[in-house]
Design an enzyme around this catalytic site. Structure first.
Site, PDB file in Angstrom:
ATOM      1  N   ASN A  13      29.850  43.262  50.682  1.00  0.00           N
ATOM      2  CA  ASN A  13      30.857  44.441  50.955  1.00  0.00           C
ATOM      3  C   ASN A  13      30.628  45.480  49.990  1.00  0.00           C
ATOM      4  O   ASN A  13      30.973  45.342  48.965  1.00  0.00           O
ATOM      5  CB  ASN A  13      32.227  43.840  51.178  1.00  0.00           C
ATOM      6  CG  ASN A  13      33.070  44.983  51.454  1.00  0.00           C
ATOM      7  OD1 ASN A  13      32.705  45.976  51.744  1.00  0.00           O
ATOM      8  ND2 ASN A  13      34.464  44.755  51.190  1.00  0.00           N
ATOM      9  N   LYS A  15      31.836  48.397  50.326  1.00  0.00           N
ATOM     10  CA  LYS A  15      32.967  49.280  50.125  1.00  0.00           C
ATOM     11  C   LYS A  15      32.585  50.942  50.135  1.00  0.00           C
ATOM     12  O   LYS A  15      31.587  50.995  50.807  1.00  0.00           O
ATOM     13  CB  LYS A  15      33.631  49.220  48.999  1.00  0.00           C
ATOM     14  CG  LYS A  15      34.202  47.507  48.741  1.00  0.00           C
ATOM     15  CD  LYS A  15      35.154  47.302  47.815  1.00  0.00           C
ATOM     16  CE  LYS A  15      35.230  45.768  47.328  1.00  0.00           C
ATOM     17  NZ  LYS A  15      36.572  45.336  46.813  1.00  0.00           N
ATOM     18  N   HIS A  96      40.352  43.754  55.653  1.00  0.00           N
ATOM     19  CA  HIS A  96      40.214  43.726  54.333  1.00  0.00           C
ATOM     20  C   HIS A  96      41.517  44.216  53.785  1.00  0.00           C
ATOM     21  O   HIS A  96      42.001  45.038  54.423  1.00  0.00           O
ATOM     22  CB  HIS A  96      39.043  44.491  53.927  1.00  0.00           C
ATOM     23  CG  HIS A  96      38.829  44.382  52.419  1.00  0.00           C
ATOM     24  ND1 HIS A  96      39.245  44.876  51.476  1.00  0.00           N
ATOM     25  CD2 HIS A  96      37.690  43.617  52.094  1.00  0.00           C
ATOM     26  CE1 HIS A  96      38.863  44.331  50.322  1.00  0.00           C
ATOM     27  NE2 HIS A  96      37.783  43.619  50.632  1.00  0.00           N
ATOM     28  N   GLU A  98      42.221  46.046  51.548  1.00  0.00           N
ATOM     29  CA  GLU A  98      42.115  47.531  51.019  1.00  0.00           C
ATOM     30  C   GLU A  98      42.473  48.359  52.071  1.00  0.00           C
ATOM     31  O   GLU A  98      43.340  49.306  51.898  1.00  0.00           O
ATOM     32  CB  GLU A  98      40.738  47.799  50.270  1.00  0.00           C
ATOM     33  CG  GLU A  98      40.639  47.147  48.846  1.00  0.00           C
ATOM     34  CD  GLU A  98      39.325  47.174  48.521  1.00  0.00           C
ATOM     35  OE1 GLU A  98      38.374  47.686  49.066  1.00  0.00           O
ATOM     36  OE2 GLU A  98      38.973  46.336  47.541  1.00  0.00           O
ATOM     37  N   GLU A 166      40.389  35.865  50.594  1.00  0.00           N
ATOM     38  CA  GLU A 166      40.335  36.626  49.361  1.00  0.00           C
ATOM     39  C   GLU A 166      41.825  36.879  48.846  1.00  0.00           C
ATOM     40  O   GLU A 166      42.483  38.058  49.283  1.00  0.00           O
ATOM     41  CB  GLU A 166      39.973  38.208  49.866  1.00  0.00           C
ATOM     42  CG  GLU A 166      38.516  38.004  50.493  1.00  0.00           C
ATOM     43  CD  GLU A 166      37.469  39.568  50.596  1.00  0.00           C
ATOM     44  OE1 GLU A 166      36.558  39.206  49.728  1.00  0.00           O
ATOM     45  OE2 GLU A 166      38.111  40.434  50.858  1.00  0.00           O
ATOM     46  N   GLY A 172      37.893  42.340  42.675  1.00  0.00           N
ATOM     47  CA  GLY A 172      37.388  43.349  41.786  1.00  0.00           C
ATOM     48  C   GLY A 172      37.916  43.480  40.328  1.00  0.00           C
ATOM     49  O   GLY A 172      37.985  44.332  39.402  1.00  0.00           O
ATOM     50  N   SER A 211      35.727  38.438  43.025  1.00  0.00           N
ATOM     51  CA  SER A 211      35.203  38.235  41.664  1.00  0.00           C
ATOM     52  C   SER A 211      34.102  37.264  41.808  1.00  0.00           C
ATOM     53  O   SER A 211      33.922  36.778  40.538  1.00  0.00           O
ATOM     54  CB  SER A 211      35.982  38.250  40.649  1.00  0.00           C
ATOM     55  OG  SER A 211      37.041  39.284  40.388  1.00  0.00           O
TER      56      SER A 211
HETATM   57  C1  PEP Z   1      35.737  42.005  48.265  1.00  0.00           C
HETATM   58  O1  PEP Z   1      36.529  43.459  48.508  1.00  0.00           O
HETATM   59  O2  PEP Z   1      35.576  41.843  49.325  1.00  0.00           O
HETATM   60  C2  PEP Z   1      35.406  41.544  47.124  1.00  0.00           C
HETATM   61  C3  PEP Z   1      35.449  40.352  47.188  1.00  0.00           C
HETATM   62  O3  PEP Z   1      35.169  42.291  46.243  1.00  0.00           O
HETATM   63  P1  PEP Z   1      34.772  41.887  44.652  1.00  0.00           P
HETATM   64  O4  PEP Z   1      33.764  40.900  45.010  1.00  0.00           O
HETATM   65  O5  PEP Z   1      34.208  43.080  43.881  1.00  0.00           O
HETATM   66  O6  PEP Z   1      35.956  40.957  43.938  1.00  0.00           O
END
Ligand code: PEP
Length: 252
Positions: A13, A15, A96, A98, A166, A172, A211
């Site tokens: 992803n 983003k 998601h 966000e 998630e 992040g 992460s």
């Molecule tokens: C995400 O936003 O879907 C995600 C898993 O981000 P990150 O791997 O950067 O934590």
């Protein structure tokens, strides 16, 4: 489907990252995906890159990060699932955290988006996850299973829908849950899926996201009921993403 027969699935992803020059990352990612026969790989890109990415890496499924629930209409700035499919998207993320936060998307919105994506021929990665406060209050499983019950289409099946768990506090931040907590949550999601869609639940993939990187992927991907990863930051470069694809192949 027998337990353990689910193919691992690693989705990136990007983003709101990536300009045309970033497409040079696709070739080595596509090569690693082609080489690892036991893993499905996809990249969910900014809408602006989807058409070029689909042309540049025809064997690599390219996806979007959201779609609007309507086919068309007066929705300034939005993009429909059919529009994404027309330019080469094969899948989309919906729900998601966000977007749930920044655009105040509700579970009902997300369900409608998933339905619209499926109607347009896209596969769907449906995200769920708890805040740190909810986890600290002992509400993580109740929160996540309620999100799934309220946002997953009634006719969902494993051939077009994947769940991505998630934990919001892990996205992040460089923090990851204990593997025992990941196992507990993925097991609870599997049980909720059985309530909702019966035996089909055993074929549906549940990704972990938050992460994930080349250093922790093998351990996370070995956890019971973890069928792959949704990867943000570490999907932006082939150097970081390819080791995760390789870890998934090793865990298959
Ligand atoms: C995400 O936003 O879907 C995600 C898993 O981000 P990150 O791997 O950067 O934590």
């Amino acid at each position: 489907m027998a337990m353990g027969a689910r193919r691992k699935f690693v989705a990136g992803n990007w983003k709101m990252h990536g300009m045309a020059g970033s497409l040079s990352e696709l070739q080595p990612i596509a090569a690693a995906a082609d080489a690892s026969k036991s893993v499905d790989v996809a990249l969910c890109l900014p809408s602006t890159l989807i058409a070029r990415a689909a042309d540049a890496a025809p064997t690599l499924p390219i996806g979007a990060q959201d779609c609007h629930q309507a086919e068309h209409g007066a929705h300034t700035g939005c993009v429909s699932a059919a529009m994404l499919a027309e330019v080469g998207a094969r899948l989309t993320i919906v729900g998601h955290s966000e977007r749930r936060q920044d655009q105040q998307e509700s579970n009902a919105d997300i369900k409608a988006k998933a339905e619209a994506a499926h109607a347009a021929g896209l596969s769907v990665i449906l995200c769920c996850g708890e805040t740190e406060a909810q986890r600290d209050a002992g509400q993580a499983i109740a929160r996540v299973t309620a999100q799934i019950a309220e946002s997953m289409p009634d006719d969902a099946s494993a051939d077009w829908l994947t769940i991505a768990y998630e934990p919001i506090w892990a996205i992040g931040t460089g923090r990851v849950p204990q593997t025992s907590d990941v196992a507990e949550m993925h097991g609870a999601i599997r049980m909720k899926l059985r309530d909702l869609i019966g035996e089909e639940a055993d074929a549906m993939r549940i990704l972990y996201g938050g992460s994930m990187n080349g250093g922790n992927a093998a351990e996370l991907l070995a956890v019971s009921d973890v069928d792959g990863g949704l990867v943000g930051g570490a999907s932006l470069s082939a150097d970081k993403f390819v080791p995760i694809i390789e870890a998934a192949a090793g865990a298959s």
